[in-house]
Each structure stands twice: as C-alpha cells, then as structure tokens.
Scaffold this active site. Structure first.
Site, PDB file in Angstrom:
ATOM      1  N   HIS A  78       0.834  -1.201   0.000  1.00 47.27           N
ATOM      2  CA  HIS A  78       0.000   0.000   0.000  1.00 47.27           C
ATOM      3  C   HIS A  78       0.866   1.247   0.000  1.00 47.27           C
ATOM      4  CE1 HIS A  78       0.644   0.792   4.388  1.00 47.27           C
ATOM      5  NE2 HIS A  78       0.707  -0.514   4.481  1.00 47.27           N
ATOM      6  N   ASP A 117      -0.699   4.180   0.787  1.00 45.89           N
ATOM      7  CA  ASP A 117      -1.281   5.122   1.745  1.00 45.89           C
ATOM      8  C   ASP A 117      -0.553   5.004   3.082  1.00 45.89           C
ATOM      9  OD1 ASP A 117      -2.495   2.554   2.128  1.00 45.89           O
ATOM     10  OD2 ASP A 117      -4.112   3.453   3.281  1.00 45.89           O
ATOM     11  N   GLU A 134      -5.176   0.775   2.710  1.00 43.87           N
ATOM     12  CA  GLU A 134      -4.865  -0.290   3.661  1.00 43.87           C
ATOM     13  C   GLU A 134      -4.980   0.230   5.083  1.00 43.87           C
ATOM     14  OE1 GLU A 134      -2.853  -3.212   6.161  1.00 43.87           O
ATOM     15  OE2 GLU A 134      -2.301  -1.115   5.959  1.00 43.87           O
TER      16      GLU A 134
HETATM   17 ZN   LIG Z   1       1.316  -1.294   6.310  1.00 42.17          ZN
END
Ligand SMILES: [Zn+2]
Length: 382
Positions: A72, A74, A140
């Site tokens: 991820h 984010d 995530e």
């Molecule tokens: Zn992580």
C-alpha cells in the site's frame, strides 16, 4: 534501466498520501515501473459510505507463473508535526536513515521490490518465462473497502490469477531478517447486553438485575482458555474490553448492562464457530441478552512450504540468517489475498511504524531489495 530504491522511497514519501489521498504516489510508482515493461492499470473504486480510493495493478509478462508483490502507498497521518525532528513528508536522510511517514510502512518496501525487479529484468530480460505483478492499494490504513479486496475481485472477473504473493508489510521486530508472517490471527468484536428489569434495590424480588446476569455470563466466557494454541499460532485470547452500566444511583436496579469483548483467534476457530460457542455459553447461563458481532478478519495460515522456504532461503542468502515464521500481530491485507494464492509477508523493520520520526535504514532498504531479488531468482529459477 535501473531503479535506485532510496531515491524511489524518497519520491514516494514526498507524496503525502494519507488515506484516502493518493497525492501522486501511485503515479510515481507507475512512472518507475512502466519503463521496465509493466502494463499498468489504475483502478479507482468507490462506495457510498467511504471515500473513493486509487489502486494500481501492474503486470510484467503475460504468461507463466505470476508472482505478485502486494502493498500500500497510503500512510497514517503524521500526528503532531512538532513531535518530528524532520518534516514527515520531506524524506530527508539523517545518519543513514530515510525519514518520513511511510518509510517503513511501507513505501521503502515497495521501492525495494521495484528496484529488485529492475535488476532481475536487466539480467534475465523481459521474457523470463513468467510474470511479475504489483497489487498496490491506497486503502490499507483506512477502511480497506475500496482497496485490495476490490482489486482482487476485478482480477478474478478478468481471469487474472496469482500463483504466490509476497506482502511488503514491516514484519521484522528489531532487525531485518527477524521475522516473516505466514498467517495472521482473526479478530472479532462482540457487544453483549444483558437485559433485566428495572426496580428498587430494596425490592429485588420485584426487579431482575442485569448486572448479575452479565457477571455470570462474562465469567462463563473467561472461565477457561479458548485453546492452547498450535504449532503456528499462539493461544486465542478473549478479552473483555469494557463493562458499561452507567448507573448513577445507589438505589435503582438498572434495566440493561453491557460489555464489549474482543477475540483474537487462531485457525482452530472461525468467527462463526466462536459466535456459536459464545451463544452456547450464554444460553447455558440463562437470562435474556442481546449479542452483536462484527468480524474484522478470519484467521489464516499459509502452512510452511515452498513459499516460506523460498523467502527464508532468499533472506539467508543475503543476511546469513533465517527469519522466524510467525502469525503474531494485527491484521493486514494478506487476509484478502490468502483466498486467492499462498501468501507470505516480509518487509522492513517495524520499530518506528505509525510513530513520529518513522524511518528506514538505507542499508535495510538495500538489503530488502537484495532479498526480493533473490526471491525472484528462486521463484523463476530457469
Ligand atoms: Zn502497512
């Protein structure tokens, strides 16, 4: 075509991609891997209740076994910026560490993998007989609704399959090479409300005290351990997180009493079997109650086998040590992937994740990149 994993880590950190913002992070990654031959698909998913989220699925090669790297872009918010000794989104290098939100969780691992693929392709060419894919989400650290789960659905609709998956979460507790995760415990939350009848404490025969029911019910739930664990999992744990009655008086028996319960469970159980077990215990105690259940994720395990051996051997080839195979800690997007392919998690050191001054050692990012490259070599052994 080479990729410097440190420069790519810095470029990713400089995108302040706090969930659900992408802030250009996926384009930075796309710009790095497209020249290697990856066919990139940007996938934006939406949902009535949660913000839209950007995701990326990229694949190099169209045939053979498909090794997927999942992660991820984010990040969690930086928190109080005054607490940081550097700007959380400047990606400064201090004393051999890249500082910034996402350095270890997990932009550094994404950069390490992209750089590993670049070196692998430089040696083996694009036509190495297999496929390498990237499943990167921007959701995530948030609700995880418009992220990995939906990318996997999209892949399934298109007949896009994965043969094995490495998730780049920071799994090492102190040092690179400490630990890989081959599964995770499940987690569920329950709210139990015992229902009685309100009345005067001096006239208990005219009332029904829900506190007494609740205490007996909770005692039945904690009287014995759920299990003793097994070869790969620690024992399951049922924890009462709160008991709320909110009765300000000394002379009233309340009508309702409520408790919150969290269960972290191993693969001896499912959320369904545990819900049935809880109801059985409560019914045996007797008394009226309401029970609400919300499941964060089921327990899962990819038993030690070819994939864990491959990753252990890759770690050993670079660091001369083998990681412990563990199922500890919280949950991750591996919980979605495990229904599609064998999955293992191995990434950077988790010491500073989600904290102020999050940082990754340059040596660790380079070491992780070498480990990922060794894993690619093993997976696509000629
Ligand atoms: Zn992580």
């Amino acid at each position: 075509m080479t990729i410097d994993p440190i420069e790519l880590t810095q470029a990713l950190i400089r995108c302040p991609s706090v969930t659900p913002e992408d802030a250009g992070a996926l384009d930075v990654l796309r710009g790095a891997v497209e020249p290697l031959g990856f066919a990139c698909q940007r996938l934006r998913f939406s949902d009535a209740a949660t913000p839209d989220v950007d995701n990326l699925y990229a694949r190099l090669g169209t045939r053979g076994r498909n090794l997927c790297f999942a992660g991820h872009t984010d990040v969690v918010p930086p928190g109080n910026p005054q607490g940081w000794t550097v700007d959380p989104f400047k990606a400064e290098i201090v004393d051999g560490h890249v500082y910034g939100r996402g350095a270890t969780d997990m932009k550094g691992a994404i950069a390490a993998f992209a750089a590993a693929v670049a070196r692998f392709v430089a040696r083996r060419g694009r036509d190495f007989g297999g496929s390498i894919s990237l499943l990167i989400t921007g959701d995530e650290e948030g609700p995880s609704i418009n992220g990995t789960a939906k990318v996997l659905d999209w892949m399934k609709e298109r007949g896009e399959t994965v043969d094995a998956c490495i998730v780049g979460e920071p799994t090492n507790e102190k040092q690179l090479g400490d630990m890989a995760k081959i599964g995770r415990r499940g987690s569920m939350n329950l709210v139990l409300t015992a229902i009685g009848q309100q009345g005067h404490v001096a006239y208990p025969h005219l009332a029904d005290n829900p506190n007494h029911h609740l205490v007996r019910m909770l005692d039945a739930l904690i009287a014995k351990p759920l299990d003793a664990g097994n070869a790969y999992f620690q024992p399951s744990s049922l924890q009462i997180t709160t008991i709320d009655v909110g009765n300000p008086t000394t002379n009233v028996i309340p009508a309702r009493a409520r408790a919150g319960i969290n269960i972290r469970f191993n693969d001896i159980h499912t959320s369904k079997s545990l819900t049935e077990w809880v109801r059985g215990k409560l019914d045996a105690v007797g008394g009226r109650y309401e029970l609400s259940v919300s499941v964060s994720g089921e327990a899962f395990l990819t038993p030690p086998g070819p994939l864990s051996e491959l990753v252990s051997s890759a770690v050993d080839s670079v660091l001369k040590r083998k990681p412990q195979l563990s199922t500890t800690g919280g949950t991750s997007d591996a919980r979605f992937i495990r229904a599609h392919a064998p999955v293992i998690e191995f990434g950077l050191v988790s010491l500073t994740m989600h904290k102020v001054d999050e940082r990754a050692a340059i040596a660790d990012i380079r070491g992780l990149s070498a480990i990922y490259e060794a894993a690619l070599d093993r997976f696509f052994a000629a």
